[in-house]
Design a protein around this motif. Structure first.
Motif, short mmCIF file in Angstrom:
data_model
loop_
_atom_site.label_atom_id
_atom_site.label_comp_id
_atom_site.label_asym_id
_atom_site.label_seq_id
_atom_site.Cartn_x
_atom_site.Cartn_y
_atom_site.Cartn_z
N HIS A 5 24.65 30.08 24.74
CA HIS A 5 26.04 29.92 24.91
C HIS A 5 26.34 30.15 26.27
O HIS A 5 25.97 31.24 27.02
CB HIS A 5 26.69 31.22 24.31
N LEU A 6 27.20 29.44 26.98
CA LEU A 6 27.79 29.39 28.29
C LEU A 6 29.28 29.87 28.29
O LEU A 6 30.21 29.27 27.81
CB LEU A 6 27.81 27.98 29.09
N MET A 7 29.50 31.01 28.94
CA MET A 7 30.76 31.51 28.94
C MET A 7 31.65 30.73 30.10
O MET A 7 30.98 30.92 31.46
CB MET A 7 30.89 32.88 29.10
N CYS A 8 32.61 30.10 30.01
CA CYS A 8 33.20 29.30 30.91
C CYS A 8 34.93 29.64 31.05
O CYS A 8 35.39 29.96 30.08
CB CYS A 8 33.10 27.89 30.44
N GLY A 9 35.10 30.07 32.40
CA GLY A 9 36.24 30.43 32.90
C GLY A 9 36.57 31.27 34.00
O GLY A 9 35.49 31.52 34.47
N LEU A 10 37.82 31.50 34.19
CA LEU A 10 37.89 31.88 35.54
C LEU A 10 37.87 33.72 35.51
O LEU A 10 38.08 34.32 34.12
CB LEU A 10 39.56 31.45 36.24
N PRO A 11 37.99 34.37 36.54
CA PRO A 11 38.06 35.94 36.17
C PRO A 11 39.25 36.53 35.55
O PRO A 11 40.55 35.73 35.80
CB PRO A 11 37.78 36.49 37.60
N CYS A 12 39.17 37.35 34.52
CA CYS A 12 40.41 37.67 33.88
C CYS A 12 40.50 36.84 32.55
O CYS A 12 41.57 37.25 32.25
CB CYS A 12 41.71 37.96 34.82
N PRO A 109 46.62 30.70 31.09
CA PRO A 109 47.40 29.92 32.11
C PRO A 109 47.37 30.81 33.47
O PRO A 109 46.85 32.16 33.22
CB PRO A 109 48.77 30.17 31.31
N ASN A 110 47.41 30.04 34.49
CA ASN A 110 47.26 30.88 35.94
C ASN A 110 48.25 32.20 35.82
O ASN A 110 47.69 33.13 36.32
CB ASN A 110 47.49 30.00 36.88
N HIS A 111 49.49 32.14 35.39
CA HIS A 111 50.26 33.23 35.57
C HIS A 111 49.84 34.42 34.75
O HIS A 111 49.96 35.58 35.16
CB HIS A 111 51.80 32.84 35.18
N GLU A 112 49.20 34.13 33.73
CA GLU A 112 48.67 35.16 32.85
C GLU A 112 47.49 35.86 33.40
O GLU A 112 47.34 36.89 33.57
CB GLU A 112 48.36 34.70 31.46
N LEU A 113 46.73 34.93 34.14
CA LEU A 113 45.49 35.50 34.67
C LEU A 113 45.93 36.42 35.87
O LEU A 113 45.10 37.43 35.89
CB LEU A 113 44.61 34.15 35.34
N LEU A 114 46.86 36.16 36.68
CA LEU A 114 47.42 36.90 37.70
C LEU A 114 47.96 38.33 37.10
O LEU A 114 47.66 39.37 37.70
CB LEU A 114 48.48 36.03 38.43
N GLU A 115 48.46 38.24 35.99
CA GLU A 115 49.00 39.35 35.48
C GLU A 115 47.64 40.39 34.99
O GLU A 115 47.93 41.53 35.19
CB GLU A 115 49.91 39.20 34.24
N GLU A 133 44.38 38.70 44.60
CA GLU A 133 45.20 37.78 44.22
C GLU A 133 44.76 36.55 45.04
O GLU A 133 44.82 35.52 44.35
CB GLU A 133 46.73 38.08 44.09
N ALA A 134 44.90 36.59 46.16
CA ALA A 134 44.58 35.49 47.13
C ALA A 134 43.12 34.81 46.54
O ALA A 134 43.13 33.52 46.53
CB ALA A 134 44.59 35.98 48.48
N GLN A 135 42.22 35.65 46.24
CA GLN A 135 40.88 35.07 46.07
C GLN A 135 41.02 34.45 44.85
O GLN A 135 40.43 33.29 44.50
CB GLN A 135 39.98 36.23 46.04
N ALA A 138 42.69 31.28 45.09
CA ALA A 138 41.80 30.12 45.82
C ALA A 138 40.93 29.51 44.58
O ALA A 138 40.45 28.23 44.56
CB ALA A 138 41.15 30.95 46.99
N TRP A 139 40.20 30.54 43.79
CA TRP A 139 39.40 30.09 42.92
C TRP A 139 40.13 29.21 41.70
O TRP A 139 39.37 28.29 41.28
CB TRP A 139 38.86 31.28 42.02
N MET A 140 41.29 29.28 41.51
CA MET A 140 42.21 28.55 40.47
C MET A 140 42.11 27.13 41.07
O MET A 140 42.14 26.15 40.35
CB MET A 140 43.51 28.91 40.33
N GLY A 141 42.10 26.86 42.41
CA GLY A 141 42.17 25.61 43.01
C GLY A 141 40.63 24.86 42.94
O GLY A 141 40.66 23.65 42.94
#
Length: 157
Positions: A5-12, A109-115, A133-135, A138-141
């Motif tokens: 099982h591979l967990m895929c997604g950005l931090p948060c 969604p990116n806005h929710e990740l930032l929250e 937040e800057a990191q 950048a990772w979102m990109g």
């Protein structure tokens, strides 16, 4: 037959929380490199050695995962898997040891990740890195969203 099982997604995005649920649902070994990394090296994200250390930990965890999969036990790699090439490589390696594979993409969604990041940094969970937040922006990109085809379970024949 075992499944990787591979967990895929950005931090948060909730990867580790979901990985813990899957661990129970599938009687799987969960391997979360951030938990290992912070225990060994602390909050070293700004140190020049961080990436090399993290890569070494992920490599060692894959060696453990491959052995466990060959013993027909499910494994969850909570690595993030930001790029298609990385997801493809791990799925190929799983097939080589006789395991099926499945990607669990947490699409937030990116806005929710930032929250969520603000809340996380206020009360940093054990085994997690403090992220600016800057990191995260950048990772979102650079994050590559998996295609529908990638999200299909791959069985080993």
């Amino acid at each position: 037959m075992a499944t990787l099982h591979l967990m895929c997604g950005l931090p948060c995005s909730g990867k580790t929380t979901r990985a813990k649920q899957l661990e129970l649902e599938h009687s799987a070994l969960r391997l979360t490199p951030d938990e290992w990394h912070t225990r060994l090296y602390g909050q070293d994200a700004l140190e020049p050695e961080h990436d090399d250390r993290h890569n070494l930990i992920e490599s060692m965890l894959w060696e453990v995962a491959a052995r466990i999969l060959s013993l027909e036990t499910n494994v969850i790699l909570d690595f993030g898997f930001w790029g298609k090439w990385e997801r493809d490589n791990y799925r190929s390696w799983a097939a080589e040891v006789g395991a099926s594979s499945e990607i669990h993409f947490l699409d937030v969604p990116n806005h929710e990740l930032l929250e969520r990041l603000k809340a996380r940094n206020t009360q940093l969970p054990e085994g997690a890195f403090k992220i600016s937040e800057a990191q995260l922006k950048a990772w979102m990109g650079i994050f590559e969203v998996p295609s529908a085809d990638e999200l299909e379970r791959r069985e080993v024949v």
